[in-house]
Every structure is written in structure tokens, then in C-alpha cells.
Design an enzyme around this catalytic site. Sequence first.
Site, PDB file in Angstrom:
ATOM      1  N   TYR A 132      37.987  37.499  30.368  1.00  0.00           N
ATOM      2  CA  TYR A 132      39.248  37.788  31.062  1.00  0.00           C
ATOM      3  C   TYR A 132      39.596  39.255  30.846  1.00  0.00           C
ATOM      4  CZ  TYR A 132      44.309  37.930  31.882  1.00  0.00           C
ATOM      5  OH  TYR A 132      45.567  38.266  32.316  1.00  0.00           O
ATOM      6  N   HIS A 133      40.036  39.932  31.910  1.00  0.00           N
ATOM      7  CA  HIS A 133      40.314  41.372  31.861  1.00  0.00           C
ATOM      8  C   HIS A 133      41.802  41.625  31.662  1.00  0.00           C
ATOM      9  CE1 HIS A 133      40.073  45.606  32.692  1.00  0.00           C
ATOM     10  NE2 HIS A 133      38.797  45.544  33.052  1.00  0.00           N
ATOM     11  N   GLY A 134      42.178  42.240  30.554  1.00  0.00           N
ATOM     12  CA  GLY A 134      43.571  42.603  30.307  1.00  0.00           C
ATOM     13  C   GLY A 134      43.957  43.874  31.042  1.00  0.00           C
ATOM     14  N   GLU A 205      42.240  42.052  38.420  1.00  0.00           N
ATOM     15  CA  GLU A 205      42.836  41.202  37.393  1.00  0.00           C
ATOM     16  C   GLU A 205      43.628  42.034  36.395  1.00  0.00           C
ATOM     17  OE1 GLU A 205      40.940  37.326  35.945  1.00  0.00           O
ATOM     18  OE2 GLU A 205      40.348  38.794  34.422  1.00  0.00           O
TER      19      GLU A 205
END
Length: 333
Positions: A132-134, A205
Site C-alpha cells: 500500500y502506498h502512503g 493512491e
Amino acid sequence: MSDVGNQSCLATAEDVTSFLLCVLHSLEQWAGLGRAEDYLSVMEYLLWVFTPLAVVFILPFLIVILLYLSILFVHVFKRKNQLKDAYCNNLWDGARKTLATLWDGHGAIWHGYEIHGMEKIPEEGAALIVYYHGAIPIDYYYFLASVILQKGRTCHSVADHLVFKIPGIKPLLEVLSVIHGPQEECVRALRGGHLLGISPGGVREALLSDETYPLIWGHRRGFAQVAIDAQVPIIPMFTRNLREGFRSLGRLKFFRWLYERFRLPFAPVYGGFPVKFRTYLGDPIPYDPDVNAVELAAKVQQAVQALVDRHQEIPGNVLRALLERLPSRHKEE
């Protein structure tokens, strides 16, 4: 009488200097200061009184910075023998391990960084890590550092083309084995026995996701095709409280329009809060010749979503994430 004098002064002003002096005199009369020197004397007195108080509050922050640098130095010094051996063997290995040590120290100090499931990363052989990309993927930097220091391996990474346009960044990307990401190059890295990290959500994202942690992958399935072509397992990854560390204003209408229209990721990012970061690695999804790219992409997305559902409280909360740094909260987790 003073008003009459002021009007007379303004009326008889012969040049700009005289006019400005008359205006200043009028303001002095109106404010009741009498003379500008008195006002300046008051300001000088207040500055004299409050300067020591300001210094008293600023100095503790300077001490904290000094302590932070000292702890970071100690963290690097503890690994001096490992770094020395690395530089003797290969210059790039030494650079990687030095950078890894610095980032590992930063993660440990500022975020109390932890990884759960590191044993799922193979000691040798290829694997695709999907994460998951912050708003800022700082957790992925910490993960890369941990892989270098704990596994003795370099995890190749796929980055957006905009990263390669940053002036002066090319040597760093070379040291960290960062690639642009054509499928052929990704397959080549995996077939070479390397680890490879990729975020299907990418910049979109990073900008448009928020504290509810939605996965914004769209119909992207190229990463799944890469894993199929290279015949490697996929390891899902997610970091708890990532959006509480840094947040993006990309969901605001203007910045979203800017990205959608011109592909410019210029949304402001704020934060840097020292919240607790915990990275969770899910069970590897093995290569299955009977599964196509569409099915595999859906399966991987479900696996990452399962990590979010299991380990992240929704919506995320900065204060709660900060409190997780406390020992009692840590034990509860």
C-alpha cells in the site's frame, strides 16, 4: 486645535518628505503616543523582556535535535564493523548498508518501526512484494533498510517516471536498484533471483487515499502479469498508521483536478508526526499456472485489503497512533 495644526501642516507640505513627516505626526497624535521614539522605546523594552523567555523555549528543541543526532550516530557506530566489511568487498554494498543503517535508525527512533513477518521474505530467490502506498512511502524505505540489514539482500523497486526527473537523484536510484518499471525490466529482475517491490496504487493512491485507507488500484494488473511471467510468489505488505504519519491534500478538488488533467502530483503533504509504524507481511501467494493476471491481481488486492482490515483501525487517528508509542499501548497491540 491640533486637528487644525495637522491640516495646516498637510496643506503647506512642500515635498514628499515633509508630507510623510506630517502624516507620521498626525498618527502619533491620533494614537496618543506623542512621539514615535516613545513607541519604539516600548517595543525595545518588550523585546528585551521576552527574548530570554523565547530562548528558554527554543533551547529544549535544540537539545532534542542534538540528542536525536547523537542517537543516530550511536546506531551507525554499532554497525561499524559490518559497514567496514561491506566497503572492503564492494563500494556500492558499503553505500547501501550505510544508507540502510541511517534509515533503520531513523525508523527506530522517530516511529518505533517494527516489521511483523520478516521470515516470509526468502533468504534467496525471487519474490514480488506488493504494498500500500502512503502519502510518502517512508515505511517502504524502512522496509528496504531492514531487508538489507537483516537479510543481506537488496530489494529492487519500481518507481514512477517522475522520480527519475528529480535533479541529481540518479546515483541514489542506482545504489538502491530502483527501476522505471516496464514489464520486461521487472521480469528480468525477478528472473535474476532478486526481490522486487511495487505499489499498484502508485502516485494516485499516494494523493487520493486517506485515513480510511482505500486501495486505489483501478484496473491495474501489470504487476500480476509480471509475477506470472517470472513464475514467482507475491508477498502482500501493509503498514499500520502510515496515513497518520503523513497526509495529503490531494483529495481537494483543485489538486485532484490538477493531477487528473496534467498528471502533476503537486498536492501538499503535511505531517511528519512520530506515530507508531508497524509493517505487516502477509502469507506469500504462490505462482499458479492456472491463474491469469486478472484473477491474480484481484487475489493480491484482497490479500492487501485483508491486512488493512485486520491491522488498521478505520478511520486512522493521529492521537491514537501517537499513543501507541507508549509501552502500555505497545503491549496491548
